[in-house]
Design a protein around this motif. Sequence first.
Motif, short mmCIF file in Angstrom:
data_model
loop_
_atom_site.label_atom_id
_atom_site.label_comp_id
_atom_site.label_asym_id
_atom_site.label_seq_id
_atom_site.Cartn_x
_atom_site.Cartn_y
_atom_site.Cartn_z
N THR A 1 0.86 -1.16 0.00
CA THR A 1 0.00 0.00 0.00
C THR A 1 0.90 1.21 0.00
O THR A 1 1.88 1.27 0.75
N LYS B 1 -4.59 6.09 -9.00
CA LYS B 1 -3.83 4.92 -9.43
C LYS B 1 -2.59 5.29 -10.23
O LYS B 1 -1.62 4.54 -10.24
N GLU C 1 -5.34 -2.50 -2.86
CA GLU C 1 -6.27 -1.38 -2.89
C GLU C 1 -7.19 -1.32 -1.68
O GLU C 1 -8.01 -0.40 -1.59
N VAL C 2 -7.10 -2.23 -0.77
CA VAL C 2 -8.02 -2.27 0.36
C VAL C 2 -7.91 -1.00 1.21
O VAL C 2 -8.93 -0.39 1.54
N MET D 1 -8.63 7.68 -4.91
CA MET D 1 -7.63 6.67 -5.18
C MET D 1 -6.95 7.02 -6.49
O MET D 1 -7.50 6.81 -7.56
N TYR E 1 -10.99 6.16 0.83
CA TYR E 1 -11.96 6.81 -0.05
C TYR E 1 -13.36 6.74 0.56
O TYR E 1 -14.10 7.74 0.55
N MET E 2 -13.73 5.60 1.10
CA MET E 2 -15.05 5.46 1.73
C MET E 2 -15.17 6.37 2.95
O MET E 2 -16.22 6.99 3.16
N HIS F 1 -9.13 2.07 -0.76
CA HIS F 1 -10.59 2.05 -0.87
C HIS F 1 -11.23 2.44 0.46
O HIS F 1 -12.22 3.17 0.48
#
Length: 133
Positions: A52, A64, A103-104, A62, A110-111, A107
């Motif tokens: 990460t 990328k 990506e956990v 995110m 982001y949430m 993500h």
Amino acid sequence: MNQRLQRLADQIQRTLAVLIRDEINDPRLTGFVTISSVKVSPDLGYADVYVTILEPSQDGGMNKESHKASLEVLKNAAGFLRTELSHTMKTRTTPRLRFHYDEVVAHGNYMTHLVNEAMQKTKASATDDDTND
């Protein structure tokens, strides 16, 4: 995963974290690289390293594109990291390293950003309703 493979994966994770922090000085390696997990194949041929890359982000999104360069640096340094890893491990063979972006965490960030944004909108609309009354 059996206990021996898990111990080996944990040792690889700890050693790689130190090596990446201390030995890789590439300017394309942006952000704070964290090894979230390592999975070793049963034949000890490969180790899948999930990383990460934490970067300060204003929008909580995110991005990328910024992670691709950092991941490419790690992939290019895999041979060097494997050689350095072989000096510390007490195994006959050292697994080949395959780096993957995890990506956990991104993500989840982001949430969290979306929830905070919704809370601020709710507070703002509640404040507007109170002033209109």
